[in-house]
Design a protein around this motif. Structure first.
Motif, short mmCIF file in Angstrom:
data_model
loop_
_atom_site.label_atom_id
_atom_site.label_comp_id
_atom_site.label_asym_id
_atom_site.label_seq_id
_atom_site.Cartn_x
_atom_site.Cartn_y
_atom_site.Cartn_z
N VAL A 1 24.88 -5.39 9.84
CA VAL A 1 25.30 -5.15 11.23
C VAL A 1 26.70 -5.72 11.44
CG1 VAL A 1 24.87 -5.73 13.65
CG2 VAL A 1 22.97 -5.05 12.17
N PHE A 2 26.92 -6.94 11.00
CA PHE A 2 28.24 -7.56 11.18
C PHE A 2 29.31 -6.77 10.43
CE2 PHE A 2 26.20 -11.99 11.88
CZ PHE A 2 26.11 -11.74 13.24
N LYS A 3 29.00 -6.31 9.23
CA LYS A 3 29.98 -5.53 8.46
C LYS A 3 30.38 -4.28 9.24
CE LYS A 3 30.53 -2.67 4.36
NZ LYS A 3 29.89 -1.99 3.23
N ARG A 4 29.39 -3.54 9.73
CA ARG A 4 29.72 -2.30 10.43
C ARG A 4 30.47 -2.56 11.72
NH1 ARG A 4 24.92 -1.34 7.79
NH2 ARG A 4 23.60 -2.17 9.45
N ARG A 5 30.16 -3.62 12.42
CA ARG A 5 30.88 -3.94 13.66
C ARG A 5 32.32 -4.32 13.34
NH1 ARG A 5 27.29 -4.52 18.18
NH2 ARG A 5 28.92 -5.60 19.33
N TYR B 1 23.24 -3.21 16.32
CA TYR B 1 22.77 -4.21 17.29
C TYR B 1 21.48 -4.84 16.77
CZ TYR B 1 25.70 -1.26 20.30
OH TYR B 1 26.73 -0.52 20.82
N PHE B 2 21.21 -6.05 17.23
CA PHE B 2 19.90 -6.66 17.00
C PHE B 2 19.62 -7.65 18.13
CE2 PHE B 2 22.94 -9.07 14.37
CZ PHE B 2 22.75 -10.37 14.82
N VAL B 3 18.35 -7.85 18.39
CA VAL B 3 17.93 -8.80 19.42
C VAL B 3 16.69 -9.52 18.93
CG1 VAL B 3 16.48 -7.12 20.65
CG2 VAL B 3 17.42 -9.10 21.88
N ALA B 4 16.57 -10.78 19.30
CA ALA B 4 15.42 -11.58 18.86
C ALA B 4 14.14 -11.09 19.52
CB ALA B 4 15.65 -13.05 19.20
#
Length: 337
Positions: free
Chosen positions: A230-234, A304-307
């Protein structure tokens, strides 16, 4: 002739007495020492054999000095190898086992685990409270500590490997910091050499920063590479990372245990809701698994991700899906699609 017989008798008696005395001496050496429970005994630097033996008797570890004093006369080499250190002595040891222990490298060790994801400040507090360490760095600032390690001007966050460290009494905390620094440098170098070719980061230090974000976002092993993806794509799309741990790190002592909208909008050097790209430094001490994830992100399409509230995260491809996941897992407003 009578005097010859008397002399021979005297010799026999003397020899018998000598044999009996020798047997009694050996019996004393073979008998268990006086300890009734396990005990740590410290041989301090500079102590001689006679001082050690006297102290062992005074502390009730041995019943008497004389068997060891005689041993020093007849077998002096047995007492020449005694060395400084802390030794754990056990009931049931005989003299030979006691002296072997006090002449060995089998000294008492102390250990401390610096958990992954803790900050450098946390590591300093843990080592500051550790027993049996020479606290050489206690009054140093972070900058002074880094200078003492030979890295003047380098910021310490993230530079020390989280691990379990073992030492003997009297070791300096500077030695532990040096070992932790060298270990992180070695692991980071190894991981960086095996990195994927298409990363949106250019240096090992950026990998260290990214790994610290991954470390703080999840403790679930299977998720690390997914979060890295996710961080890479952002980063590739110029999207802000918007990761809460950077906000918390930037708030420092102002963080009260919960994040408000004002906190998310507050500008700090680390707040990835308001800055683009990576923060200027790591925000924690990442472990090897997080470093590996940073340079081997998982393929995918999630942005995106959410806990979820159980330690895991819900990953989403679109903002609409993410907002639905937030309503479900954060606001409790129903099912996500």
């Amino acid at each position: 002739m009578r005097w010859i017989k008397a002399a021979l008798l005297a010799l026999v008696v003397a020899a018998g007495g000598a044999i009996a005395g020798w047997l009694y001496w050996q019996q004393q050496l073979d008998a268990p020492i006086a300890l009734s429970a396990s005990e740590v005994y410290e041989v301090r630097p500079g102590m001689g054999a006679s001082q050690i033996i006297a102290e062992l008797e005074a502390r009730g570890i041995i019943a008497a000095q004389w068997p060891y004093q005689l041993l020093g006369v007849f077998e002096p080499q047995r007492l020449r190898g005694l060395r400084a250190g802390e030794f754990r002595l056990e009931p049931g040891m005989n003299a030979a086992q006691l002296l072997a222990k006090l002449s060995s490298n089998d000294v008492v060790t102390y250990r401390l685990t610096v958990p992954e994801g803790r900050t450098f400040a946390d590591m300093r507090r843990l080592l500051g409270d550790a027993e049996a360490l020479d606290h050489e760095t206690r009054d140093m600032s972070d900058a002074e500590l880094m200078t003492a390690l030979g890295h003047e001007g380098e910021l310490p966050e993230g530079r020390f490997f989280p691990d379990t460290y073992v030492w003997r009494r009297g070791v300096s905390d500077m030695e532990i910091f040096q070992r932790a620094y060298d270990r992180m440098a070695s692991v980071l170098r190894e991981v960086w050499q095996s990195r994927d070719d298409d990363l949106p980061i250019d240096t090992p230090y950026e990998a260290l920063i990214l790994a610290s974000l991954i470390e703080k976002e999840t403790g679930v092993a299977a998720e690390r590479s997914r979060i890295a993806g996710v961080f890479k794509r952002r980063l590739e799309r110029g999207m802000r990372l918007q990761t809460d741990p950077t906000v918390i790190y930037g708030l420092g002592e102002d963080y009260d245990g919960s994040l408000s909208r004002a906190d998310l909008e507050r500008r700090t050097d680390w707040n990835t809701y308001v800055i683009s790209g990576l923060p200027p430094t790591p925000i924690a001490l990442p472990g090897r698994a997080a470093l590996e994830a940073a340079v081997h992100p998982a393929a995918g399409s999630a942005l995106y991700f959410v806990a979820r509230g159980n330690g895991e995260h819900q990953f989403s491809d679109t903002l609409a899906e993410h907002n639905a996941a937030v309503r479900r897992y954060i606001l409790g407003e129903g099912e996500s699609p």
